[in-house]
Scaffold this motif. Structure first.
Motif, PDB file in Angstrom:
ATOM      1  N   UNK A 396      17.678  51.284  55.069  1.00  0.00           N
ATOM      2  CA  UNK A 396      18.193  50.174  54.270  1.00  0.00           C
ATOM      3  C   UNK A 396      18.780  49.079  55.156  1.00  0.00           C
ATOM      4  N   UNK A 397      19.537  49.470  56.173  1.00  0.00           N
ATOM      5  CA  UNK A 397      20.124  48.477  57.078  1.00  0.00           C
ATOM      6  C   UNK A 397      19.041  47.757  57.883  1.00  0.00           C
ATOM      7  N   UNK A 405      13.745  42.768  50.714  1.00  0.00           N
ATOM      8  CA  UNK A 405      14.579  43.099  49.560  1.00  0.00           C
ATOM      9  C   UNK A 405      14.012  44.255  48.732  1.00  0.00           C
ATOM     10  N   UNK A 406      12.696  44.238  48.486  1.00  0.00           N
ATOM     11  CA  UNK A 406      12.104  45.261  47.638  1.00  0.00           C
ATOM     12  C   UNK A 406      11.696  46.463  48.488  1.00  0.00           C
ATOM     13  N   UNK A 407      12.346  47.579  48.254  1.00  0.00           N
ATOM     14  CA  UNK A 407      12.084  48.794  49.025  1.00  0.00           C
ATOM     15  C   UNK A 407      12.348  49.995  48.119  1.00  0.00           C
ATOM     16  N   UNK A 408      11.527  51.026  48.241  1.00  0.00           N
ATOM     17  CA  UNK A 408      11.782  52.256  47.493  1.00  0.00           C
ATOM     18  C   UNK A 408      11.302  53.459  48.289  1.00  0.00           C
ATOM     19  N   UNK A 409      11.876  54.615  47.965  1.00  0.00           N
ATOM     20  CA  UNK A 409      11.580  55.839  48.691  1.00  0.00           C
ATOM     21  C   UNK A 409      10.984  56.887  47.748  1.00  0.00           C
ATOM     22  N   UNK A 410      10.170  57.764  48.315  1.00  0.00           N
ATOM     23  CA  UNK A 410       9.708  58.931  47.580  1.00  0.00           C
ATOM     24  C   UNK A 410       9.599  60.104  48.560  1.00  0.00           C
ATOM     25  N   UNK A 417       8.947  67.504  60.106  1.00  0.00           N
ATOM     26  CA  UNK A 417      10.226  67.130  59.503  1.00  0.00           C
ATOM     27  C   UNK A 417      10.393  67.784  58.143  1.00  0.00           C
ATOM     28  N   UNK A 418      11.635  68.096  57.815  1.00  0.00           N
ATOM     29  CA  UNK A 418      11.976  68.669  56.501  1.00  0.00           C
ATOM     30  C   UNK A 418      13.490  68.538  56.307  1.00  0.00           C
ATOM     31  N   UNK A 419      13.944  67.784  55.285  1.00  0.00           N
ATOM     32  CA  UNK A 419      13.133  67.061  54.304  1.00  0.00           C
ATOM     33  C   UNK A 419      12.475  65.829  54.920  1.00  0.00           C
ATOM     34  N   UNK A 420      11.465  65.307  54.221  1.00  0.00           N
ATOM     35  CA  UNK A 420      10.730  64.129  54.687  1.00  0.00           C
ATOM     36  C   UNK A 420      10.732  63.062  53.601  1.00  0.00           C
ATOM     37  N   UNK A 421      10.518  61.816  54.013  1.00  0.00           N
ATOM     38  CA  UNK A 421      10.560  60.702  53.078  1.00  0.00           C
ATOM     39  C   UNK A 421       9.489  59.684  53.455  1.00  0.00           C
ATOM     40  N   UNK A 422       8.966  58.995  52.444  1.00  0.00           N
ATOM     41  CA  UNK A 422       8.070  57.866  52.658  1.00  0.00           C
ATOM     42  C   UNK A 422       8.730  56.626  52.057  1.00  0.00           C
ATOM     43  N   UNK A 423       8.930  55.603  52.872  1.00  0.00           N
ATOM     44  CA  UNK A 423       9.545  54.359  52.414  1.00  0.00           C
ATOM     45  C   UNK A 423       8.505  53.261  52.300  1.00  0.00           C
ATOM     46  N   UNK A 424       8.600  52.481  51.231  1.00  0.00           N
ATOM     47  CA  UNK A 424       7.615  51.431  50.965  1.00  0.00           C
ATOM     48  C   UNK A 424       8.316  50.075  50.833  1.00  0.00           C
TER      49      UNK A 424
END
Length: 462
Positions: A396-397, A405-410, A417-424
Motif C-alpha cells: 500500500x505504501x 489509487x486503485x489496488x486490490x488483493x486476493x 511462500x505461505x501465505x501468499x497474495x496477488x496484488x492488482x
C-alpha cells in the motif's frame, strides 16, 4: 561620438524613455512599453554592447506566503478558527475540546496552536479540567488582532511596507518566508546623452534575411549580423529512455523506504533459481517458470554445506531423491527472487530490508503484458517479528508513492511462500494487472538459507 547610430524602432523607444528618466527598472520599463520584461532582455543586451546604456543587477528581499500562511489567509489564524467553535465545544476536557474542533474541519495542529493563543490571552480558561470562556472582551481583542495581522500580511506580500515587528511575528508563526529577488535596472551613460542630443540616434527596421526584392534598398534597413564568436549550445547526444527513468524512480522509492539494493548474476544456478526456494525438481510447480536452459557442460559452484541442507529439506518435505547435479545446472535467471535468496544466504538471520531491480528471462509470447525479457523488483523484509500484515502495508505504501489509487488483493499460491497474495492495479486501457505477487517465505526456505528462527516477507513486482 560623431557618427550615426542605427537602432530598431523598439530600441529607439527604450532609448527615448531612458534619456527622459536617466534610470529605470526593467519592470517599470516593460510596463511603460507595454511588453514583457523577458522580451526586452535581448534589446538591452545589444544596446549595452554598443555602449549606450548599463544594465545592473541587484537583490531585494521578497516576502511570500508559506503553505501554512496560505491556509491561514484562507481559513483564518488558528485562534480565529478555534474561536469560531468555542460555543459549540466548550465545557469539556481539553482533549475532547480539541477533538470537537477537529470534527468541524480544523487541522489538529491548528487546533492545538489556536487553543494555546486563546488560553494565553485569557480568552479561555480551565476549571476542574474543563475549558470555559473566561473573558469575552479578551476574546474579541485576540480575534481582532488576528484579523489585523492577516490584513497586514496581505499588504506585505503585495509589496506594501509594514513594521518590522509584524514581519518578525509572521516569520515566527511560519506565515511568510523571506527570499532574495533579483531585479535589474537600466542606467543611461554619457555617450548616449551626447549622441541623442546631437541627433545621431536613428531608427531603422531590423531584418535578418536579405531578400532579392529589397536588395537595392538595403540602406533603409538595419541588417542583423551573425556573431560568429558566440558558442553553440551543447546538444545532448543521448538521453535515458523513459522506462529506465521509471526504473530509477522505483529505485529511489525503495531506498527512501530504508531498503538496501543488492545484485545477482543473469546466468544463474537452478539451485538459487528453484531449489533453494523449495520448488521440487520433479513437481509440476516447477513448470510455473518456463525457463531458458543453457546448452553447456559448465556447472555452478555452490557451497557443499548448502547442498546437503537442501537435499535433507527437499527429501523430507517432498519425499523424493533430490539431485545435486540438476541443482547445479545453469539457466537464464527467470526471477529476481534468486537474488533475494542469495542475499539472505549471505547475511543470515537479522533485521534488514533488501531489494533488487533487474532483468529476467522467460520464453513468453510477446504481448502488452508479457515479454521474453522483463524487469522485476524483488525484495524481502527480514526479522523475527515480521508478519503478513507488514507485506500488505508495504504494498500500500509503495503504490501510494507511485501515485496509484486503485489496488486490490486476493489470495495467491507460490511454491516458496505461505501465505501468499496477488496484488492488482487498474490500468485505464489494459484493465486489472497483477503486479504485486508476494508472501511469507516458507520455513523450509528460511532453513535452507540459514535463517531458521526468522521470518521474511518477500515479493517480486513485475
Amino acid at each position: 561620438m560623431n557618427r550615426e547610430i542605427y537602432v530598431t524602432p523598439k530600441q529607439y523607444r527604450i532609448i527615448a524613455l531612458l534619456v527622459e528618466k536617466r534610470e529605470i527598472s526593467i519592470d517599470e520599463l516593460a510596463k511603460e512599453l507595454s511588453t514583457k520584461r523577458e522580451d526586452l532582455m535581448r534589446d538591452l543586451a545589444e544596446l549595452e554592447h554598443k555602449g549606450l546604456l548599463r544594465v545592473e543587477r541587484y537583490r531585494v528581499p521578497e516576502h511570500v506566503l508559506t503553505d501554512t500562511g496560505k491556509r491561514y489567509i484562507e481559513k483564518g489564524l488558528p485562534e480565529e478558527q478555534v474561536y469560531s467553535f468555542v460555543d459549540k465545544c466548550c465545557g469539556v476536557p481539553v482533549d475532547l475540546f480539541l477533538k470537537c474542533v477537529e470534527e468541524y474541519g480544523v487541522l489538529s495542529s491548528d487546533a492545538y496552536i489556536g487553543l494555546q493563543y486563546l488560553v494565553k490571552s485569557s480568552c479561555l480558561g480551565v476549571d476542574n479540567g474543563k475549558l470555559y470562556v473566561k473573558n469575552r472582551a479578551f476574546c474579541v481583542d485576540v480575534i481582532n488582532k488576528a484579523r489585523e495581522i492577516r490584513q497586514l500580511v496581505l499588504d506585505l506580500v503585495s509589496g506594501k511596507k509594514i513594521s518590522e515587528d509584524i514581519i518578525s511575528l509572521a516569520r515566527r508563526r511560519q506565515i511568510i518566508e523571506t527570499r532574495e529577488k533579483s531585479l535589474f535596472k537600466v542606467t543611461v551613460v554619457s555617450s548616449l546623452l551626447e549622441a541623442w542630443h546631437a541627433g545621431l540616434i536613428k531608427e531603422k527596421e531590423l531584418i535578418t534575411i536579405v531578400k532579392p526584392e529589397i536588395a537595392l534598398e538595403l540602406d533603409k534597413y538595419l541588417i542583423k549580423e551573425f556573431d560568429l564568436t558566440v558558442e553553440l549550445p551543447n546538444i545532448p547526444i543521448s538521453k535515458k529512455h523513459p522506462f529506465m527513468q521509471f526504473i530509477d524512480e522505483l529505485r529511489e522509492i525503495m531506498v527512501s523506504m530504508g531498503f538496501e539494493e543488492v545484485k545477482g548474476p543473469h546466468v544463474e544456478a537452478e539451485f538459487w533459481n528453484f531449489d533453494v526456494l523449495f520448488q521440487a525438481q520433479d513437481h509440476p510447480a516447477r513448470e510455473i517458470h518456463d525457463t531458458f536452459y543453457l546448452k553447456t557442460t559448465l556447472t555452478a559452484q555452490v557451497d557443499p554445506t548448502l547442498l546437503e541442507v537442501a537435499k535433507r529439506v527437499h527429501e523430507k518435505g517432498w519425499g523424493y531423491t533430490w539431485s545435486p547435479a540438476r541443482a547445479l545446472r545453469l539457466v537464464l535467471r527467470s526471477q529476481t527472487t534468486a537474488v533475494s535468496a542469495r542475499a539472505l544466504s549471505e547475511r543470515g538471520g537479522g533485521e534488514y530490508r533488501v531489494f533488487t531491480i533487474d532483468r529476467n528471462f522467460r520464453p513468453e509470447s510477446l504481448d502488452a503484458k508479457h515479454s521474453m525479457e522483463f524487469y522485476q523488483l524483488d525484495g524481502v523484509i527480514v526479522g523475527k517479528n515480521v508478519t503478513f500484515k507488514h507485506l500488505l502495508y508495504f504494498f500500500k505504501e509503495f503504490t501510494a508513492a507511485l501515485g496509484l489509487r486503485e489496488i486490490w488483493f486476493k489470495p495467491g499460491y507460490f511454491p516458496f511462500t505461505e501465505p501468499s497474495v496477488e496484488g492488482y492495479v487498474k490500468h485505464p486501457k489494459l484493465g486489472w494487472i497483477e503486479v504485486f505477487p508476494g508472501g511469507m517465505f516458507r520455513p523450509e526456505v528460511m532453513e535452507m538459507l540459514g535463517c531458521s528462527g526468522y521470518k521474511a516477507a518477500a515479493w517480486g513486482i513485475g
